[in-house]
Write an enzyme that holds these catalytic residues in place. Structure first.
Site, PDB file in Angstrom:
ATOM      1  N   GLY A 181       0.714  -1.294   0.081  1.00  0.00           N
ATOM      2  CA  GLY A 181      -0.006  -0.020  -0.132  1.00  0.00           C
ATOM      3  C   GLY A 181       0.829   1.460   0.092  1.00  0.00           C
ATOM      4  CD  GLU A 194       0.269  -9.300   1.706  1.00  0.00           C
ATOM      5  OE1 GLU A 194      -0.870  -8.554   1.282  1.00  0.00           O
ATOM      6  OE2 GLU A 194       0.098 -10.513   2.135  1.00  0.00           O
ATOM      7  N   PRO A 195       4.545  -5.533  -0.664  1.00  0.00           N
ATOM      8  CG  PRO A 195       6.689  -4.581  -0.779  1.00  0.00           C
ATOM      9  CD  PRO A 195       5.894  -5.762  -0.123  1.00  0.00           C
ATOM     10  N   GLY A 196       3.558  -3.641  -3.427  1.00  0.00           N
ATOM     11  CA  GLY A 196       3.620  -3.813  -5.239  1.00  0.00           C
ATOM     12  C   GLY A 196       4.039  -2.590  -5.828  1.00  0.00           C
ATOM     13  NE  ARG A 197      -0.072   2.446  -5.957  1.00  0.00           N
ATOM     14  CZ  ARG A 197      -1.145   2.665  -6.761  1.00  0.00           C
ATOM     15  NH1 ARG A 197      -1.098   3.130  -7.919  1.00  0.00           N
ATOM     16  NH2 ARG A 197      -2.336   1.807  -6.592  1.00  0.00           N
ATOM     17  NE  ARG A 244      -2.570   3.601 -11.499  1.00  0.00           N
ATOM     18  CZ  ARG A 244      -2.269   5.131 -10.832  1.00  0.00           C
ATOM     19  NH1 ARG A 244      -1.872   6.001 -11.705  1.00  0.00           N
ATOM     20  NH2 ARG A 244      -2.663   5.335  -9.619  1.00  0.00           N
ATOM     21  CE1 TYR A 246      -8.467   2.687  -9.649  1.00  0.00           C
ATOM     22  CE2 TYR A 246      -6.350   2.647 -10.863  1.00  0.00           C
ATOM     23  CZ  TYR A 246      -7.329   2.086 -10.052  1.00  0.00           C
ATOM     24  OH  TYR A 246      -7.051   0.508  -9.847  1.00  0.00           O
ATOM     25  CB  CYS A 255     -13.816   5.105 -30.701  1.00  0.00           C
ATOM     26  SG  CYS A 255     -13.023   4.797 -32.242  1.00  0.00           S
ATOM     27  CE1 TYR A 305      -2.148  -3.070  -8.626  1.00  0.00           C
ATOM     28  CE2 TYR A 305      -0.722  -1.151  -7.930  1.00  0.00           C
ATOM     29  CZ  TYR A 305      -1.555  -2.507  -7.682  1.00  0.00           C
ATOM     30  OH  TYR A 305      -1.081  -3.141  -6.340  1.00  0.00           O
TER      31      TYR A 305
HETATM   32  C1  LIG Z   1      -2.945  -4.926  -4.123  1.00  0.00           C
HETATM   33  C2  LIG Z   1      -2.552  -5.656  -2.749  1.00  0.00           C
HETATM   34  C3  LIG Z   1      -1.020  -5.269  -2.305  1.00  0.00           C
HETATM   35  C4  LIG Z   1      -0.349  -4.339  -2.971  1.00  0.00           C
HETATM   36  O1  LIG Z   1      -0.722  -3.158  -2.817  1.00  0.00           O
HETATM   37  P1  LIG Z   1       0.310  -1.998  -3.298  1.00  0.00           P
HETATM   38  O2  LIG Z   1      -0.323  -0.719  -3.141  1.00  0.00           O
HETATM   39  O3  LIG Z   1       0.547  -2.085  -4.796  1.00  0.00           O
HETATM   40  O4  LIG Z   1       1.717  -1.923  -2.689  1.00  0.00           O
HETATM   41  C5  LIG Z   1      -0.669  -5.993  -1.254  1.00  0.00           C
HETATM   42  N1  LIG Z   1      -1.749  -6.831  -0.538  1.00  0.00           N
HETATM   43  C6  LIG Z   1      -3.001  -7.270  -1.188  1.00  0.00           C
HETATM   44  C7  LIG Z   1      -3.858  -8.148  -0.448  1.00  0.00           C
HETATM   45  C8  LIG Z   1      -3.208  -6.476  -2.019  1.00  0.00           C
HETATM   46  O5  LIG Z   1      -4.575  -6.844  -2.461  1.00  0.00           O
END
Ligand SMILES: *Cc1c(COP(=O)(O)O)cnc(C)c1O
Length: 412
Positions: free
Chosen positions: A237, A272-275, A311, A315, A341, A370
């Site tokens: 997050g 659990e970092p993604g972004r 995005r 958003y 279109c 994303y």
């Molecule tokens: C989407 C998600 C993440 C990653 O969130 P980021 O904002 O990309 O870091 C981690 N854990 C869970 C359960 C998610 O659904």
């Protein structure tokens, strides 16, 4: 890792225009160094505290990216069987995989059990019952965490906020102890952790630190009640800077705050970092097709569209858009739009930007998370290639789709 040298925009040691000319546009380009640096910021900040950084695959699931992270020792947070398949293809270690998501199917659970993943982040009692019965049938045990909903307001975009009571996610933290108690009856399940994830693109860490405190307190009560809670998973997050005014939290500083709250209590920490790992490490490069002036507006029509990067349309999010080659021409104010279109097909509205001409290249910044994963074939557009830069070298980690790809699996 993205900076100008002699008016040309570089990713690491490669001029982006060289890649755009050879690979064509639109294309996604990622800095391997930046991805690894971000991963290591998490890993190192947790220091000697037992921990596992589980990269959230849904932010960018391309096998070449997952392989880079797997080699760096990353674990993975998955939300589908397809993501598990990708992780295994990339050489990821199943024992470092956690499976999140509110709607896991029996087929996906069986796949995860057969690959012996680390644990399931469960979101309902019905899901626990299903995992228990499928584990029983295989004659195995499964580890689980309950994803608790800590009832904190993440203060982010409503579509990516997940930690309030009214959201579909998790189990109300006030009911969690009762659920862990009842889960003792499941003979093939082991309660090993507590997890939470309150939302995405968080620019303020106080909500998540509040959630951390609530989860630590819950875990200690669970331990006193005799549950073998070994790990705490605080989700992902952390936000990134989409524009210069954004001030995202520093990864290290944020993790220091978490470490202080958990240290010395004998828990393994998972995140659990993604972004925040891949977002700033990627750009979408596009070519200007036309300039078009109406009575009211200036349009810059480019070859990337909402199907490539949704995005802004989904958003209303801002991405900086900068030229691959800087000029002395005075800036313009215009809308950057694609060929699709739909009026919703825009990358920027009323943006002060470089005075570009047809044929010029632009980089849509902070598009590594994303971005490609949310792309589609809308308007029968072929999805763009993805390119990974490593120092002076670059390689295509996903080729541009061709017309045959568009109709694969279809019959007349
Ligand atoms: C989407 C998600 C993440 C990653 O969130 P980021 O904002 O990309 O870091 C981690 N854990 C869970 C359960 C998610 O659904």
């Amino acid at each position: 890792m993205f900076s100008y040298l002699d008016h040309s925009l570089y990713c690491e040691d490669v001029a982006l225009a060289d890649i755009a000319q050879r690979a064509g546009t639109p294309c996604y380009i990622y800095s391997s160094q930046m991805i690894l640096d971000n991963f290591q910021a998490y890993d190192e900040a947790l220091g000697d505290l037992p921990h596992n950084v589980c990269y959230s695959v849904k932010a960018n699931s391309t096998v070449g990216i997952l392989a880079l992270l797997a080699q760096a020792g990353s674990g993975f947070d998955i939300v589908s069987g397809g993501e598990l398949f990708r992780v295994l293809k990339a050489g990821g270690d199943p024992d470092q995989v956690v499976f999140s998501g509110v709607g896991k199917t029996a087929e996906e659970i069986e796949y995860a059990l057969s690959e012996e993943i680390h644990s399931f982040n469960c979101e309902s009692e019905a899901e626990l019952a299903l995992i228990d019965s499928l584990a029983a049938r295989r004659g195995v045990r499964a580890s689980f965490s309950l994803r608790v909903n800590p009832d904190v307001d993440a203060k982010t975009h409503p579509y990516i906020s997940t930690g309030l009571r009214e959201h579909k996610f998790g189990i109300d933290i006030h009911e969690a102890e009762t659920v862990y108690e009842r889960a003792r009856a499941f003979r093939n399940l082991d309660a090993r952790g507590v997890s939470c994830h309150i939302g995405s693109q968080l620019l303020n860490t106080s909500p998540i630190l509040l959630a951390v405190d609530k989860v630590v307190a819950l875990a200690q009560r669970l331990r006193s009640a005799g549950h073998g809670i070994a790990h705490l998973d605080f989700g992902g997050g952390l936000g990134v800077a989409y524009q210069s005014a954004d001030q995202p939290p520093e990864i290290r500083g944020f993790l220091d705050c978490i470490r202080k709250r958990v240290e010395g209590r004998g828990f393994t920490v998972m995140v659990e970092p993604g972004r925040s790992i891949v977002g700033p490490a990627g750009v979408l490069v596009t070519r200007v097709l036309y300039r078009k002036r109406t009575a009211h507006k200036e349009f810059v029509v480019v070859d990337a569209a909402m199907n490539d990067l949704i995005r802004p349309a989904l958003y209303r999010s801002h991405h900086d858009i900068i030229p691959l080659r800087k000029t002395d021409r005075p800036p313009i104010t215009g809308d950057v739009v694609g060929p699709v279109c739909e009026t919703g097909d825009f990358l920027a509205h009323g943006r002060e930007m470089a005075n570009v001409a047809p044929g010029d290249f632009l980089a849509v910044m902070t598009a590594g998370a994303y971005g490609f994963v949310l792309s589609s074939n809308y308007n029968s557009r072929r999805r763009p290639p993805e390119i990974l830069v490593e120092g002076k070298k670059w390689r295509i980690i996903r080729t541009r789709e061709n017309y045959e790809d568009l109709v694969r699996g279809e019959t007349v």
